[in-house]
Design a protein around this motif. Structure first.
Motif, PDB file in Angstrom:
ATOM      1  N   ALA A  23       0.830  -1.209   0.000  1.00 38.44           N
ATOM      2  CA  ALA A  23       0.000   0.000   0.000  1.00 38.44           C
ATOM      3  C   ALA A  23       0.861   1.254   0.000  1.00 38.44           C
ATOM      4  O   ALA A  23       0.585   2.219   0.719  1.00 38.44           O
ATOM      5  N   ALA A  24       1.900   1.259  -0.837  1.00 37.48           N
ATOM      6  CA  ALA A  24       2.880   2.341  -0.792  1.00 37.48           C
ATOM      7  C   ALA A  24       2.396   3.623  -1.456  1.00 37.48           C
ATOM      8  O   ALA A  24       2.939   4.695  -1.210  1.00 37.48           O
ATOM      9  N   GLY A  25       1.402   3.537  -2.297  1.00 38.15           N
ATOM     10  CA  GLY A  25       0.952   4.718  -3.025  1.00 38.15           C
ATOM     11  C   GLY A  25       1.649   4.812  -4.372  1.00 38.15           C
ATOM     12  O   GLY A  25       2.700   4.200  -4.593  1.00 38.15           O
ATOM     13  N   THR A  69      -5.081   7.118  10.938  1.00 35.72           N
ATOM     14  CA  THR A  69      -6.304   7.174  10.135  1.00 35.72           C
ATOM     15  C   THR A  69      -5.978   7.157   8.654  1.00 35.72           C
ATOM     16  O   THR A  69      -6.612   6.444   7.868  1.00 35.72           O
ATOM     17  N   GLU A  70      -4.979   7.946   8.247  1.00 38.11           N
ATOM     18  CA  GLU A  70      -4.571   7.959   6.841  1.00 38.11           C
ATOM     19  C   GLU A  70      -4.027   6.593   6.417  1.00 38.11           C
ATOM     20  O   GLU A  70      -4.253   6.147   5.284  1.00 38.11           O
ATOM     21  N   ASN A  71      -3.321   5.924   7.300  1.00 41.81           N
ATOM     22  CA  ASN A  71      -2.809   4.583   7.031  1.00 41.81           C
ATOM     23  C   ASN A  71      -3.957   3.626   6.707  1.00 41.81           C
ATOM     24  O   ASN A  71      -3.936   2.911   5.690  1.00 41.81           O
ATOM     25  N   LEU A  72      -4.978   3.605   7.555  1.00 40.83           N
ATOM     26  CA  LEU A  72      -6.109   2.697   7.344  1.00 40.83           C
ATOM     27  C   LEU A  72      -6.888   3.061   6.090  1.00 40.83           C
ATOM     28  O   LEU A  72      -7.345   2.171   5.352  1.00 40.83           O
ATOM     29  N   ALA A  73      -7.037   4.353   5.844  1.00 41.41           N
ATOM     30  CA  ALA A  73      -7.746   4.770   4.630  1.00 41.41           C
ATOM     31  C   ALA A  73      -7.000   4.326   3.384  1.00 41.41           C
ATOM     32  O   ALA A  73      -7.612   3.874   2.403  1.00 41.41           O
ATOM     33  N   ARG A  74      -5.675   4.448   3.403  1.00 40.05           N
ATOM     34  CA  ARG A  74      -4.900   4.015   2.241  1.00 40.05           C
ATOM     35  C   ARG A  74      -5.015   2.509   2.044  1.00 40.05           C
ATOM     36  O   ARG A  74      -5.197   2.040   0.901  1.00 40.05           O
ATOM     37  N   GLN A  75      -4.915   1.742   3.124  1.00 41.65           N
ATOM     38  CA  GLN A  75      -5.044   0.294   2.980  1.00 41.65           C
ATOM     39  C   GLN A  75      -6.405  -0.074   2.381  1.00 41.65           C
ATOM     40  O   GLN A  75      -6.498  -0.936   1.501  1.00 41.65           O
ATOM     41  N   ALA A  76      -7.455   0.575   2.871  1.00 39.23           N
ATOM     42  CA  ALA A  76      -8.792   0.273   2.369  1.00 39.23           C
ATOM     43  C   ALA A  76      -8.936   0.704   0.919  1.00 39.23           C
ATOM     44  O   ALA A  76      -9.523  -0.025   0.100  1.00 39.23           O
ATOM     45  N   ALA A  77      -8.406   1.872   0.578  1.00 44.45           N
ATOM     46  CA  ALA A  77      -8.520   2.366  -0.801  1.00 44.45           C
ATOM     47  C   ALA A  77      -7.793   1.447  -1.771  1.00 44.45           C
ATOM     48  O   ALA A  77      -8.317   1.113  -2.846  1.00 44.45           O
ATOM     49  N   GLY A 103      -9.091  -1.134  -4.956  1.00 42.42           N
ATOM     50  CA  GLY A 103      -8.636  -0.956  -6.324  1.00 42.42           C
ATOM     51  C   GLY A 103      -8.190   0.443  -6.677  1.00 42.42           C
ATOM     52  O   GLY A 103      -7.901   0.726  -7.839  1.00 42.42           O
ATOM     53  N   GLU A 104      -8.099   1.347  -5.666  1.00 35.97           N
ATOM     54  CA  GLU A 104      -7.650   2.706  -5.935  1.00 35.97           C
ATOM     55  C   GLU A 104      -6.130   2.768  -5.883  1.00 35.97           C
ATOM     56  O   GLU A 104      -5.460   1.800  -5.511  1.00 35.97           O
ATOM     57  N   ASP A 105      -5.561   3.948  -6.226  1.00 36.96           N
ATOM     58  CA  ASP A 105      -4.102   4.036  -6.353  1.00 36.96           C
ATOM     59  C   ASP A 105      -3.372   4.282  -5.039  1.00 36.96           C
ATOM     60  O   ASP A 105      -2.152   4.161  -4.966  1.00 36.96           O
ATOM     61  N   GLY A 106      -4.078   4.648  -3.984  1.00 41.86           N
ATOM     62  CA  GLY A 106      -3.435   4.842  -2.694  1.00 41.86           C
ATOM     63  C   GLY A 106      -2.833   6.214  -2.487  1.00 41.86           C
ATOM     64  O   GLY A 106      -2.193   6.449  -1.463  1.00 41.86           O
TER      65      GLY A 106
END
Length: 489
Positions: free
Chosen positions: A208-210, A325-333, A337-340
């Motif tokens: 989930a690196a983005g 919070t941003e960490n969890l949102a990125r993992q979920a995104a 299938g989103e880009d992170g």
């Protein structure tokens, strides 16, 4: 307590340290502040002194019993009369949005300026939690592991856990549930028996690196870098130590994953030396190596697991931790299938809320934690999301709301609701705080004098600078107390 909600104590350990920290928004996961808000002046000579209410000390947690299902619903007119008086407090300023709902029926009993787009600060985390719980399995855990693609090569693989204990893990806690020391012991034992005398260790930080990793920004562009440098929030990472979360004046490492890698190498070497092994471990660390995923066929040498996502989400809300919070949102995104990217994560939250059927008029998100500039939402949306979750319509979020800080006892409410008349809500209200310069809010649930559970959202987004954050918070607490003390059925 008569008909009031019973509060019992359980011998569960609380996270301490909030007695003074939250006054200045410096609890872990602080939103922001530009200057320290001065403490209010002591009462004038001869004037009334504040009455401090005896409450349980740290080391105890609350278990709130369920309100009786037949408790009378408040009458809107009586409730309005009580709340209008509380909202006249000048410390709240001229712009206040309020929604009060019956938790049983979801009916809105009181509304004031709920549709206005305003900065809602960290209460926005509830919107993120609603989106995250639609994608991440609340029972799933994050795994930090070490694999060997070939003899002599070790790879520490990040898995999203930024709450690692430095030594042994503690299965009874969330922050520190998984221990890096435990992982090092597993790996040292394996490589000591392998026959290879020299090992190279690197980091796989691709989870989930983005987009564009390793050049992904460390935090959203709307965050103030000074807040990060001063220890009021930290870089968003997918690997980190619980004991390196930021504190005012003690910032987190700019490279949390790198700090874990270095510590892990030292731990493995120490374990090998203690066992009398002469195996050598060296570290190879470059951006290119970090961005190189391990092959699927690599042999696993050890692994440790975090607390379940539901506990980590509760921790993020309880401590208003922006980076977590941003960490969890990125993992979920990324899972969705989103880009992170940070902007993509905010868009993910918006898309999830829209799919759930919520009206997003007036809502523009640029991060998922409520810290960035240039974003707005409405009390109406916060109230609707909270009501649906309390009613069981958002599985996962209902659990998180049921674990919000308790007034006067824990989390970001530890040092609030301690004096009259606000203490009437102590031990009864649960709430998520939201604070930025000039903005103060609370979102949560309470139980009134008739044992009826109510949902409340209140955001004041033009707090008078002459009165400041402390005065606004005290006014919010008194508002919740007025709601709690209302026998309006």
């Amino acid at each position: 307590m008569g008909k009031r909600l019973a509060v019992t104590l359980a011998s569960l350990a609380l996270v301490g340290g909030y007695a003074a920290a939250d006054i200045y928004d410096v609890a872990p996961g602080i939103l922001t502040r530009t200057t320290v808000t001065p403490l209010p002046a002591p009462p004038a000579s001869g004037g009334p002194s504040p009455t401090f209410v005896p409450l349980p000390t740290a080391g105890a947690a609350t278990v709130l019993s369920e309100p009786p299902p037949d408790a009378p619903e408040p009458k809107a007119a009586a409730l309005a009369e009580r709340l209008t008086t509380a909202l006249a407090d000048p410390a709240l300023g001229p712009s206040v949005g309020v929604s009060v709902r019956d938790a049983v029926t979801g009916t809105e009993l009181y509304a004031r300026d709920t549709a206005t787009a305003r900065v809602v600060a960290s209460t926005q985390k509830i919107l993120t939690a609603a989106a995250v719980t639609q994608v991440l399995d609340p029972t799933q855990v994050m795994t930090t592991k070490v694999v060997s693609p070939e003899p002599g090569e070790l790879v520490l693989v990040a898995g999203g856990d930024t709450l690692l204990a430095r030594g042994a893990g503690d299965p009874e806690v969330t922050a520190g549930h998984a221990g890096l020391g435990d992982l090092a012991a597993q790996v040292a034992a394996r490589i000591a028996r392998s026959g290879a005398r020299s090992w190279r260790l690197r980091l796989d930080n691709t989870y989930a690196a983005g987009p564009g990793y390793p050049d992904t920004p460390a935090y959203p562009t709307g965050w103030n870098p000074a807040d990060v440098a001063a220890g009021y929030t930290q870089s968003v990472a997918m690997l980190g130590f619980a004991d390196q979360r930021p504190k005012p004046g003690k910032p987190s490492p700019s490279d949390p994953a790198g700090a874990v890698l270095a510590a892990f190498a030292d731990m493995v070497r120490a374990a090998l030396a203690e066992a009398g092994s002469e195996v050598e471990v060296t570290v190879s660390d470059t951006p290119k190596l970090r961005a190189t995923p391990v092959p699927a066929a690599a042999t696993e040498l050890g692994a440790v697991e975090s607390a379940p996502y539901r506990d980590v989400l509760a921790e993020a809300l309880d401590e208003s931790d922006n980076a977590l919070t941003e960490n969890l949102a990125r993992q979920a995104a990324v899972r969705a299938g989103e880009d992170g990217s940070f902007s993509g994560n905010a868009a993910f939250v918006t898309a999830q809320l829209r799919t759930l059927g919520f009206d997003l008029t007036g809502t523009t998100l640029t991060d998922t934690s409520g810290l960035a500039r240039g974003q707005h939402s409405t009390v109406a949306l916060l109230s609707a999301v909270t009501a649906k979750a309390v009613a069981g319509g958002l599985p996962g979020l209902d659990d998180a709301l049921g674990r919000l800080p308790v007034a006067g006892l824990d989390g970001t409410l530890y040092d609030r609701f301690r004096t009259e008349p606000a203490s009437q809500a102590a031990g009864l209200a649960r709430a998520k705080t939201g604070t930025l310069t000039g903005i103060s809010g609370l979102l949560g649930t309470t139980v009134d004098a008739d044992d009826r559970q109510l949902i409340f959202v209140i955001v004041a987004d033009q707090v008078p600078p002459s009165m400041g954050t402390l005065a606004a918070r005290a006014a919010l607490d008194r508002f919740v107390a007025a709601l709690t003390a209302c026998g309006c059925g």
